[in-house]
Design an enzyme around this catalytic site. Structure first.
Site, mmCIF file in Angstrom:
data_model
loop_
_atom_site.group_PDB
_atom_site.id
_atom_site.type_symbol
_atom_site.label_atom_id
_atom_site.label_comp_id
_atom_site.label_asym_id
_atom_site.label_seq_id
_atom_site.Cartn_x
_atom_site.Cartn_y
_atom_site.Cartn_z
ATOM 1 N N ARG A 273 -25.120 20.714 -13.992
ATOM 2 C CA ARG A 273 -24.049 20.956 -14.959
ATOM 3 C C ARG A 273 -24.401 22.176 -15.803
ATOM 4 O O ARG A 273 -25.359 22.136 -16.591
ATOM 5 C CB ARG A 273 -23.884 19.740 -15.905
ATOM 6 C CG ARG A 273 -23.606 18.427 -15.185
ATOM 7 C CD ARG A 273 -22.120 18.208 -14.885
ATOM 8 N NE ARG A 273 -21.937 17.144 -13.890
ATOM 9 C CZ ARG A 273 -21.726 15.868 -14.196
ATOM 10 N NH1 ARG A 273 -21.663 15.472 -15.455
ATOM 11 N NH2 ARG A 273 -21.582 14.979 -13.233
ATOM 12 N N GLU A 275 -23.656 23.353 -18.505
ATOM 13 C CA GLU A 275 -23.061 23.070 -19.807
ATOM 14 C C GLU A 275 -24.050 23.519 -20.871
ATOM 15 O O GLU A 275 -25.217 23.120 -20.855
ATOM 16 C CB GLU A 275 -22.869 21.555 -19.908
ATOM 17 C CG GLU A 275 -21.602 21.122 -20.562
ATOM 18 C CD GLU A 275 -21.456 19.603 -20.467
ATOM 19 O OE1 GLU A 275 -20.992 19.018 -21.435
ATOM 20 O OE2 GLU A 275 -21.836 19.023 -19.419
ATOM 21 N N ARG A 281 -29.133 13.981 -25.060
ATOM 22 C CA ARG A 281 -28.823 13.266 -23.814
ATOM 23 C C ARG A 281 -28.218 14.135 -22.719
ATOM 24 O O ARG A 281 -27.733 13.607 -21.718
ATOM 25 C CB ARG A 281 -27.926 12.072 -24.098
ATOM 26 C CG ARG A 281 -26.560 12.411 -24.647
ATOM 27 C CD ARG A 281 -25.743 11.153 -24.800
ATOM 28 N NE ARG A 281 -24.361 11.444 -25.100
ATOM 29 C CZ ARG A 281 -23.391 10.540 -25.092
ATOM 30 N NH1 ARG A 281 -23.655 9.297 -24.771
ATOM 31 N NH2 ARG A 281 -22.161 10.878 -25.377
ATOM 32 N N HIS A 282 -28.216 15.452 -22.895
ATOM 33 C CA HIS A 282 -27.699 16.334 -21.852
ATOM 34 C C HIS A 282 -28.810 17.134 -21.196
ATOM 35 O O HIS A 282 -29.678 17.684 -21.866
ATOM 36 C CB HIS A 282 -26.664 17.300 -22.435
ATOM 37 C CG HIS A 282 -25.352 16.630 -22.729
ATOM 38 N ND1 HIS A 282 -25.070 16.047 -23.935
ATOM 39 C CD2 HIS A 282 -24.256 16.452 -21.945
ATOM 40 C CE1 HIS A 282 -23.842 15.528 -23.893
ATOM 41 N NE2 HIS A 282 -23.330 15.752 -22.701
ATOM 42 N N GLU A 424 -23.191 5.934 -22.958
ATOM 43 C CA GLU A 424 -22.613 5.903 -21.625
ATOM 44 C C GLU A 424 -23.681 6.235 -20.590
ATOM 45 O O GLU A 424 -24.416 7.209 -20.717
ATOM 46 C CB GLU A 424 -21.476 6.944 -21.573
ATOM 47 C CG GLU A 424 -20.757 7.045 -20.257
ATOM 48 C CD GLU A 424 -21.117 8.305 -19.498
ATOM 49 O OE1 GLU A 424 -21.065 9.392 -20.077
ATOM 50 O OE2 GLU A 424 -21.473 8.193 -18.309
ATOM 51 N N SER A 427 -19.911 6.639 -15.340
ATOM 52 C CA SER A 427 -18.487 6.866 -15.414
ATOM 53 C C SER A 427 -17.939 6.660 -14.007
ATOM 54 O O SER A 427 -18.542 7.115 -13.028
ATOM 55 C CB SER A 427 -18.249 8.303 -15.891
ATOM 56 O OG SER A 427 -16.956 8.425 -16.383
ATOM 57 N N ARG A 475 -30.932 8.743 -18.226
ATOM 58 C CA ARG A 475 -30.338 7.971 -19.315
ATOM 59 C C ARG A 475 -30.658 6.494 -19.200
ATOM 60 O O ARG A 475 -30.947 5.833 -20.194
ATOM 61 C CB ARG A 475 -28.815 8.158 -19.340
ATOM 62 C CG ARG A 475 -28.402 9.513 -19.856
ATOM 63 C CD ARG A 475 -26.905 9.519 -20.160
ATOM 64 N NE ARG A 475 -26.484 10.880 -20.513
ATOM 65 C CZ ARG A 475 -25.233 11.232 -20.743
ATOM 66 N NH1 ARG A 475 -24.264 10.320 -20.664
ATOM 67 N NH2 ARG A 475 -24.916 12.471 -21.058
#
Lengths: 501, 501
Positions: A273, A275, A281-282, A424, A427, A475
């Site tokens: 990712r 991002e 948590r990323h 989370e 998903s 996670r």
């Protein structure tokens, strides 16, 4: 074993043995020549964890690291460490050891790897600082196998000190960047050893459970020709004379396997990712535990399989990895992880009602913010006493275009997230398996149909209804153990600022 | 189940039922509305493989694909397929089926997914064309769950035809590009189903064996900051404002885990090679099964563990996947895979002598060419009757800089390859664990020390002697099954010319 008390070419000399001619123990210690597979000796190396009173008075060989050493007159006490186990060793002037040998032992750099021959002796008073509390090793021979440099970039004892203690008494702890910059040493701590052994266990339990349920493991490509989910947050790769992309998830490939009649598939692999998120948590690269499954009539068949798989993981960890859980909790204290059987499933509208009752203002079609997720986690824990639950029936508006709308309510969707301790970890959704509805939904989202043609075409030759989801391994590890940063549960984490080691 | 005999919006209408008012069976067939998880019916779907004489006279529901259909007067024979199993179904005009219903059934496009209610009937004459030879299904209700488009890009029966037969009688086979372009359909064949179920088994057996041996599974990053092995054949990634690379192997990270006291580690993950090779055995992305292990005194301790792991895989496949092996061999006939216990280990000089005796001219320090590898495989098979062996002690000159030299012979190294049916499936070695020797060897190879500083530094704080290797999953699958192209054993292969699907 060939060995010598002369130091090896180019390595720092331990402080020197004067007048070797007078040293009656000179064959009993030294720096071994580098192990290049010169010989295959019969010697058995005993594991540190097996040094117990059952071995009292045995002569054993042990290979371990020098965790600490402390000279005291004619004696030197060493703590020898092997993974999460350690034992005290004593080199004392006497029949086997000369004063030169004691001095040699006292001068071996911490973290060096040594071979020791010694007699296992029962001790009268338990050795509180070691895992092997009832015995010590009386050293007769000691050879350095691999010498560590004298200055360590971080001290293992500092690295396992609970942070709250550090704040109170001013004793050193190690900050995260120092740990990660020197990961080879940081990973040697009992806490790191426990975290990553438990993580290996999560993968094992995940696969064991799914294989027992009849799933097939698949391997999906990471280099892809088109950015399937719209092109945001995707890394570009130079592919010979063209560009390609790194897969943001294996979802398209999992779905193709369902269209190809594999029925129930899973995969474990890296997910990328691009991002620019610098949160606890990323990560830009993480490990996805992915599931996809055809169902008969209702996607809850799949939700139940996934939730049960996570429950089997939690149970397996609590049964098989209690030592690791206890070890981590010494440094990072936390409540044991709680879950229900069967798993609690809440609908999104129920969660909204709970949040509103707690004073949160939210629209029906609004997504959960991170603080609201955490608050919801606390409310659910209070009401249902579980750290794990499924949140079902998300608003259609906040989910990707391929999510199946709820036939009973056009503003809802057949989609779900799963949460551990209010964060989370998965998903998922029923996916649209009908090419025409998929086309309509893509157009509604303003997606260029040309870019997802291959995806839509996969469903043109008969596709069963199916659902699935993706779990973030780091996670799950973090939240099961009650840790606070996903970098603690990624061996070599990648984020916008870190690409090394 | 909600269902309707009107065709669904936008989907091609099966040829029409005239005068529905006269159709006494009109509730018994039709096109179901899309399954959107409207309901949770109690209906049990029976698996095709469970349709045997034990179920004779039972009324069952089955979901399957229409493999073929053939109308014949007032009857329609369907072959219903579910993964590698199939059964004959009969729709005949009578109490349950009208002539309109028979016509409807006859017109369902091949590969559509249907739900059928029927009575299991024992047949007098075995049905040779189906896996379920002793029964057929007398259909009472038939609903289309997912309609396939009428023109398939390839025919499944063509795709499983042995190629030699195609040459002889001119019947169609399917070429590789058509297969790969339409992989979702190609993967439905019994051959593909068997190949990839067996491949899932290889991963499972690999991990099962290693976890039993005390190994820990690790996850290593695929995006790396520097091209560790010199920079050739590496893919570049745009990483925010900088460049990064895709890992050509997890080796550095495996070795760091050894330096971090994990002792025995393995990982399964993608490996990237930007090599412009268009051969039967090269991919730009493949799945590596990687092992790294600290040893006590001799790297043969590791060679034995790896070879035994492969032997356990071969045994496990022959025990648990005999059906899959037989299925593949129907299309691609081949001799059963042979191996010895313990595994044959030949030294490079012995192999050279065998090749020279067979007329090959080679220097002592020359690497094996692909044809010579294959010839050697045949010679070894003749002499030792094994398809699997270890070739040990490669010339130092043909191995990477981090390979440990042989202390007895400076032109040799402590390195090895492993072969299946004469092709390399694993390359490995004792690694240099001493930072000074590693530096010397890197300089000898002309490698920029600055670029590998982090690698060398990993060994400065005590490193045990260790060895390992990396196995190519697609090659093991290909060679175990006696296939001839690695694209047959990669679900979605990547090569310089192929990035889709």
């Amino acid at each position: 074993m060939p060995s010598t008390n002369a130091s090896r070419k180019g390595q720092e000399k331990p402080r020197e043995i004067v007048d070797a001619a007078e040293d009656y123990a000179k064959e009993r210690y030294g720096i071994s020549s580098m192990i290049q597979s010169q010989e295959k000796p019969d010697r058995v190396l005993v594991r540190v964890k097996d040094l117990t009173v059952q071995k009292a008075d045995d002569v054993v060989w042990v290979r371990a690291r020098v965790h600490t050493s402390r000279a005291k007159g004619k004696q030197c006490f060493l703590v020898l460490r092997q993974q999460q186990f350690n034992v005290q060793a004593l080199v004392a002037v006497g029949d086997h050891a000369s004063k030169q040998m004691v001095k040699f032992a006292a001068n071996i750099n911490k973290e060096s790897i040594i071979d020791v021959e010694g007699v296992v002796r029962k001790v009268n008073q338990k050795i509180g600082s070691c895992t092997q509390q009832d015995v010590e090793l009386h050293v007769q021979k000691i050879y350095v196998i691999s010498l560590a440099e004298p200055r360590l970039p971080l001290q293992l004892d500092d690295a396992i000190r609970p942070e709250v203690e550090g704040e109170e008494d001013g004793r050193a702890t190690v900050n995260q960047d120092t740990r990660l910059d020197n990961r080879v040493i940081d990973l040697r701590t009992s806490t790191s050893q426990a975290i990553f052994r438990l993580q290996s266990g999560i993968c094992h339990l995940f696969r064991e459970t799914l294989i027992n349920k009849g799933f097939v493991e698949i391997q999906t490509p990471k280099i892809i020709s088109a950015a399937s989910e719209g092109g945001a947050n995707v890394f570009t790769v130079s592919y010979f004379k063209n560009n390609a992309y790194l897969a943001q998830s294996p979802q398209l490939y999992k779905q193709m396997c369902i269209c190809a009649d594999f029925e129930k598939v899973f995969c474990i692999g890296p997910v990328f990712r691009a991002e620019d998120s610098n949160t606890h948590r990323h990560l830009t690269e993480f490990v996805g535990l992915d599931i996809e499954m055809a169902f008969n009539y209702h996607y809850h068949e799949v939700v139940e399989e996934i939730a049960d798989t996570l429950v089997q993981i939690f149970k397996g960890l609590q049964e098989r990895f209690q030592t690791e859980i206890q070890t981590v909790s010494k440094q990072f204290p936390c409540e044991p992880f709680k879950f229900l059987e069967p798993t609690l499933r809440l609908e999104y509208c129920e969660a909204l009602a709970m949040l509103r009752e707690a004073g949160v203002e939210m629209d029906d079609e609004e997504d959960l913010s991170t603080p609201n997720e955490k608050l919801l986690g606390r409310l659910v824990k209070e009401k249902y006493d579980t750290d794990f639950y499924v949140l079902d029936k998300y608003p259609l508006a906040v989910r990707p275009f391929y999510t199946m709308p709820d036939p009973r309510n056009p503003k809802q969707s057949n989609s779900y997230d799963m949460f551990m301790r209010g964060e989370e970890i998965l998903s998922g959704a029923q996916r649209i398996h009908d090419p025409q509805l998929l086309t309509e939904r893509a157009l509604h989202h303003g997606i260029d149909l040309e870019k997802i043609k291959a995806y839509i075409d996969s469903f043109r030759f008969g596709a069963p209804p199916h659902a699935g989801g993706g779990i973030g391994l780091e996670r799950v590890t973090m939240l099961f153990l009650g840790l606070h940063n996903v970098r603690q549960t990624s061996m070599f984490p990648r984020d916008p600022k870190r690409l090394t080691p």
